[in-house]
Design an enzyme around this catalytic site. Structure first.
Site, PDB file in Angstrom:
ATOM      1  N   LYS A   1     -20.646 -16.726   1.158  1.00 55.28           N
ATOM      2  CA  LYS A   1     -21.898 -16.597   1.573  1.00 55.28           C
ATOM      3  C   LYS A   1     -22.768 -15.902   0.527  1.00 55.28           C
ATOM      4  O   LYS A   1     -22.318 -14.845   0.186  1.00 55.28           O
ATOM      5  CB  LYS A   1     -22.207 -15.974   2.873  1.00 55.28           C
ATOM      6  CG  LYS A   1     -21.626 -16.910   4.044  1.00 55.28           C
ATOM      7  CD  LYS A   1     -21.950 -15.828   5.278  1.00 55.28           C
ATOM      8  CE  LYS A   1     -21.629 -16.905   6.295  1.00 55.28           C
ATOM      9  NZ  LYS A   1     -21.637 -16.120   7.771  1.00 55.28           N
TER      10      LYS A   1
ATOM     11  N   GLY B   1     -11.416  -8.416  -1.549  1.00 51.90           N
ATOM     12  CA  GLY B   1      -9.951  -8.750  -0.891  1.00 51.90           C
ATOM     13  C   GLY B   1      -9.568 -10.203  -0.724  1.00 51.90           C
ATOM     14  O   GLY B   1      -8.297 -10.417  -1.309  1.00 51.90           O
TER      15      GLY B   1
ATOM     16  N   GLY C   1     -13.531  -3.820   1.118  1.00 55.91           N
ATOM     17  CA  GLY C   1     -14.694  -3.359   1.280  1.00 55.91           C
ATOM     18  C   GLY C   1     -15.229  -2.482   0.382  1.00 55.91           C
ATOM     19  O   GLY C   1     -16.251  -2.253  -0.093  1.00 55.91           O
TER      20      GLY C   1
ATOM     21  N   ARG D   1       0.877  -1.273   0.178  1.00 54.63           N
ATOM     22  CA  ARG D   1      -0.091  -0.033   0.082  1.00 54.63           C
ATOM     23  C   ARG D   1       0.880   1.247  -0.002  1.00 54.63           C
ATOM     24  O   ARG D   1       0.548   2.345  -0.576  1.00 54.63           O
ATOM     25  CB  ARG D   1      -0.853  -0.096   1.207  1.00 54.63           C
ATOM     26  CG  ARG D   1      -2.237  -0.898   1.272  1.00 54.63           C
ATOM     27  CD  ARG D   1      -2.972  -0.991   2.131  1.00 54.63           C
ATOM     28  NE  ARG D   1      -4.062  -1.790   1.600  1.00 54.63           N
ATOM     29  CZ  ARG D   1      -5.088  -2.313   2.582  1.00 54.63           C
ATOM     30  NH1 ARG D   1      -4.882  -1.953   3.959  1.00 54.63           N
ATOM     31  NH2 ARG D   1      -6.072  -2.945   2.251  1.00 54.63           N
TER      32      ARG D   1
END
Ligand code: ADP
Ligand code: MG
Length: 397
Positions: A201, A354, A377, A40
């Protein structure tokens, strides 16, 4: 949502102080606090270097981890300042606070071509509350605001969105690329647009499924979420991951796809295991007839073939969610095969999420994709078509 935003190239920064929001939320060793992956920090270099080369004085800021009670040494950005200095080959001045006396004094003394890093923005309680007083105090140190923290654009915090109320606000190169490629694929895709959705999920991907069903030509379902679809269609799924509360939803989505003329592909076969373990022996079963004592862990060879064929002539492929438990080598083949199919198409290929980004990197296909979104996210909320506060606050082109 308008993705056409001004960038650092559209604004004059010479001789100006620029407040630059970065994503320096790096992983660290728990004991030594050493940075374990500086990706990053390296990703932020092009924008920082550009601003310095243009003769700006750069006041960088970021959050790191989740400090809840004000300043705490273990959440200090000091290790980031050291690493950033090494990478830039120049001194990075570190402030002891965010908008306190040390930061304001150092910001005011900062000269063009110099860089200052403020302390962890979350040391200020007003950060996550998007407190206008904090935003104003941060803004008062600079004349221009540049945001390059794509990983934080889904949050309306003082440093990610609030400051834009007080300064001309533009994007850095990282956000520019996200908006251009991912924004472009969502707003005006080269068709056919194929969306591949997997992961664990159904419930964590409702927003993504809903949005992509509206814009895609083909939807491919894999990963753990496929078993709730299979069960909803009358299949037996053994001990596979199942979300019983979402059976009706899955049937609704299948019906909606049919109505809209969207091809929705579900697995035909699955590699199954008797237990959730890396050592489990893979056994192939038809997707609708998984035995009671087995769980689906990956897509099978027939499914791989069908999915690879579906991406072959795509114009754009958006992929979120691994096809199986790729962390276990015996169940990584489905994810690997889909990654390979993406690597081989001429389509624009975009990876969001991610774990999906990690899977593609781990399997060695990272440099074969058009774009791997850098925000976990944030990229999911992007795929959901939600308004991203850290993007909406930037000046339109
Ligand atoms: P992303 O972070 O890219 O959005 P998710 O977090 O939704 O992706 O899903 C990633 C996880 O899904 C991985 O850890 C993977 O092991 C898991 N997964 C994929 N297939 C299955 C499966 N059949 N059963 C259980 N977990 C699965
Ligand atoms: Mg995940």
């Amino acid at each position: 949502m308008n993705y056409n935003k001004k960038t650092v190239k559209d604004i004059d920064v010479k001789g100006k102080k620029v407040l630059l929001r970065c994503d320096f939320n790096v992983p660290q060793d728990k004991d030594t606090l050493a940075i374990t992956d500086d990706k990053r920090i390296r990703a932020a270099l092009p924008t920082i270097q550009y601003l310095l080369d243009q003769g700006a004085a750069v006041i960088a800021c970021s959050h790191l981890g989740k400090p809840k009670n004000g300043p705490e040494d273990k959440f200090s950005l000091a290790p980031v300042a050291a690493r950033l200095g090494e990478l830039l080959g120049r001194e990075v001045v570190m402030a002891k606070d965010v908008v306190g006396p040390d930061a304001t004094a150092k910001a005011s003394a900062l000269q063009p071509g110099q860089i200052l890093l403020l302390e962890n923005t979350r040391f200020e309680k007003g950060e996550t509350k998007n407190d206008p007083e904090l935003a104003k105090a941060m803004a008062s140190m600079a004349q221009v605001y540049v945001s390059d923290a794509f990983g934080a654009v889904h949050r309306a915090h003082a440093s990610t969105a609030g400051v834009a109320a007080y300064l001309p606000a533009v994007s850095g190169f990282l956000i520019e690329k996200e908006l251009e490629i991912m924004g472009g694929a969502l707003a005006n895709p080269k068709r056919p647009l194929v969306a591949i959705l997997g992961g664990s999920k159904v419930s964590s991907k409702i927003g993504v499924i809903n949005h992509l069903l509206d814009i895609a030509d083909t939807i491919i379902i894999g990963g753990g979420m496929a078993y709730t679809f299979a069960k909803a269609q009358g299949g037996s799924v053994g001990t596979s991951l199942l979300e019983s509360d979402w059976l009706d939803y899955c049937n609704d989505m299948i019906a909606k796809a049919k109505e809209k003329g969207v091809a929705l592909l579900l697995p035909e076969d699955n590699l199954c295991a008797a237990e959730f373990s890396a050592d489990a022996v893979p056994v192939l079963h038809s997707a609708m007839t998984i035995p009671d004592d087995m769980m689906g862990m990956d897509i099978g060879p027939k499914t791989i073939e069908a999915y690879a064929a579906a991406v072959k002539n795509a114009g754009t492929v958006i992929w979120n969610g691994p096809m199986g438990v790729f962390e276990f080598p015996s169940f990584a083949e489905g994810t690997r095969a889909v990654a390979k199919a993406l690597a081989e198409t001429d389509a624009i290929t975009i990876i969001g999420g991610g774990d999906s980004a990690a899977a593609v990197a781990q399997l060695g296909f990272a440099d074969k994709m058009t774009h791997i979104s850098t925000g976990g996210g944030a990229s999911l909320e992007f795929l959901e078509g939600k308004e991203l506060p850290g993007v909406a606050c930037l000046l339109d082109k």
